[in-house]
Design an enzyme around this catalytic site. Structure first.
Site, PDB file in Angstrom:
ATOM      1  CD  GLN A 107      -2.942  -1.226   0.255  1.00  0.00           C
ATOM      2  OE1 GLN A 107      -3.214  -0.231  -0.399  1.00  0.00           O
ATOM      3  NE2 GLN A 107      -3.590  -2.377   0.087  1.00  0.00           N
ATOM      4  CE1 TYR A 144      -7.746 -11.854  -7.044  1.00  0.00           C
ATOM      5  CE2 TYR A 144      -9.395 -11.869  -5.291  1.00  0.00           C
ATOM      6  CZ  TYR A 144      -9.020 -12.142  -6.589  1.00  0.00           C
ATOM      7  OH  TYR A 144      -9.940 -12.712  -7.454  1.00  0.00           O
ATOM      8  CD  GLU A 182      -0.114 -12.132  -4.485  1.00  0.00           C
ATOM      9  OE1 GLU A 182      -0.989 -11.419  -3.969  1.00  0.00           O
ATOM     10  OE2 GLU A 182       0.279 -11.981  -5.662  1.00  0.00           O
ATOM     11  CG  ASP A 190      -6.755  -5.256  -1.796  1.00  0.00           C
ATOM     12  OD1 ASP A 190      -7.196  -4.494  -2.671  1.00  0.00           O
ATOM     13  OD2 ASP A 190      -5.749  -4.989  -1.109  1.00  0.00           O
ATOM     14  CB  CYS A 213      -7.520   0.884  -6.344  1.00  0.00           C
ATOM     15  SG  CYS A 213      -6.993  -0.267  -7.601  1.00  0.00           S
ATOM     16  CD  GLU A 218      -7.625   0.817  -2.130  1.00  0.00           C
ATOM     17  OE1 GLU A 218      -7.218   1.410  -3.138  1.00  0.00           O
ATOM     18  OE2 GLU A 218      -7.333  -0.364  -1.871  1.00  0.00           O
TER      19      GLU A 218
END
Ligand SMILES: C[S@@+](CC[C@H](N)C(=O)[O-])C[C@H]1O[C@@H](n2cnc3c(N)ncnc32)[C@H](O)[C@@H]1O
Length: 400
Positions: free
Chosen positions: A234, A260, A281, A329, A356, A391
């Site tokens: 982030q 994710y 992931e 995410d 996002c 976001e």
């Protein structure tokens, strides 16, 4: 819309109603939509039509006839040339209002949700927030150019400093400018340099100037996250704990999925209040660091799978029931319908979707809402002040 109403090259007087996702201002002239960059809601403008699309026209500002009360002069000298920021000419409260509007518009237009409650946008400092960046380098010019892409092109806008970067990253930019010869003569192309700031210094994806490319550590809410500059992390150093508070808050239970997971940013925090966390992931490097982070923090209740979410769902999901929470995410493109439906088949009590891109989020929320989930809350977090990006965290609850 009739194209006879307006013509390219002609000038018109318009008033901006609101900003749309992307950062342009929307005005209507005789019922026809006109989009104008660098405008502010409330501005009275003289514009020139520069393009016609199927349902709208594009315009450029010729003169600001009456500025909006929310207009300010952009703090950055490169604003308008550099493609990094779109909203510096709006005061910060107006940026937050615009971003709540982006989310609400997408929910309505794309997701067909009639979301009435106010949309809060959590925020922090509007400058110096970025702890990661990618500098672009153009070596063919003399002197060489280092900075960010210009709007809509791959030409580099040469910048001496950038007000949204952490001060430490600006110091590195100064250093890199002084290393022009080293960079220009190097056999390594150096077209892009990734920089990331950790708790104890800066690391780069290339060994240049006196930068190292070692892994860095960032400590957030008592967890040490290790990663290297090529991994996703982030970007907003001021809002890391806020993000975790919104996504996890007081949630607790038996099993949580983080589908994710990156280097484990949410999974490792979820491990504090869930008996078991399962994370997926697809990126090899991020998976390496996630596994490392689980060990380095002596966490023994996170089961990590270095595999795509889609493959994990196909292979393992039938084994599960009684999942309390799924955190999603994904990258900007969102999640394909088949994957969303597989997630709803596991029947988690709650889904927290972090996104996002309000457009793909709204599209995906519609699939979840049509498959037994109720949209319970929507919160924005302004991880990207001065840009049109926002976001959003959407919480969905299983209906029965
Ligand atoms: C927006 S990042 C979020 C990472 C993490 N949640 C965080 O906050 O740091 C999205 C992550 O999803 C990963 N990803 C992309 N497609 C994927 C897939 N099909 N399955 C699993 N992970 C995926 C990316 O590699 C990236 O690490």
């Amino acid at each position: 819309m009739t194209t006879e109403n307006l013509s390219i090259g002609q000038e018109y007087e318009i008033t901006i109603e609101k900003l749309i996702y992307g950062g342009q201002g929307l005005a209507r002239f005789q019922g026809v939509a006109i989009f104008t960059p660098f405008s502010v809601p409330g501005d009275k403008l003289k514009v020139c039509i520069v393009g016609a699309e199927k349902n709208f026209f594009r315009a450029e500002i010729i003169e600001i006839l009456e500025p909006s009360a929310n207009r300010r002069s952009a703090p950055c000298q490169y604003f308008g040339r550099c493609g990094g920021c779109q909203l510096q000419h709006l005061d910060y409260p107006a940026q937050l209002v615009a971003k709540a509007g982006f989310i609400r518009d997408s929910l309505k237009r794309i997701g067909h949700f009639d979301w009435q409650p106010p949309i809060e946008i959590k925020h922090s400092l509007e400058f110096n927030y970025r702890s990661r960046t990618q500098l672009k380098v153009e070596r063919a010019t003399d002197p060489f150019q280092i900075g960010f892409y210009k709007e809509g092109s791959h030409n580099v806008c040469d910048v001496e400093s950038c007000p949204i970067l952490a001060p430490e990253l600006n110091q590195v930019l100064v250093k890199l400018r002084k290393s022009e010869k080293e960079i220009a003569l190097s056999e390594i192309p150096y077209s892009k340099i990734d920089l990331v700031k950790g708790d104890e210094g800066i690391s780069a994806n290339q060994i240049v100037a006196d930068l190292s490319s070692k892994a860095i550590c960032q400590r957030v809410l008592d967890i040490n996250y290790y990663f290297d500059p090529s991994c996703f992390f982030q970007v907003n150093q001021y809002l890391l704990t806020t993000l975790i508070e919104i996504i996890i808050g007081t949630r607790k239970g038996k099993v949580a999925l983080d589908l994710y997971a990156g280097v484990g940013f949410f999974a490792l925090q979820l491990a504090k209040t869930y008996q078991k966390v399962i994370a997926t992931e697809v990126n090899q490097k991020a998976s390496h660091w996630a596994t490392h982070n689980i060990q380095a923090n002596s966490i023994n209740n996170v089961e990590f799978h270095s595999i795509s979410t889609e493959k994990w769902l196909t292979k393992f999901s039938r084994r599960f029931n009684g999942i309390d929470l799924v955190v999603l995410d994904p990258p900007r493109v969102g999640i394909i319908k088949k994957t969303l439906l597989s997630i709803t088949e596991i029947r988690p009590k709650e889904i927290v979707y972090v996104s996002c891109d309000p457009s793909t989020l709204a599209r995906d929320l519609r699939v979840l809402a049509d498959s037994g989930y109720k949209l319970a809350s929507i919160t924005g977090i302004d991880l990207f002040p001065q840009t049109y990006h926002i976001e959003t965290v959407a919480v969905l609850e299983r209906i029965n």
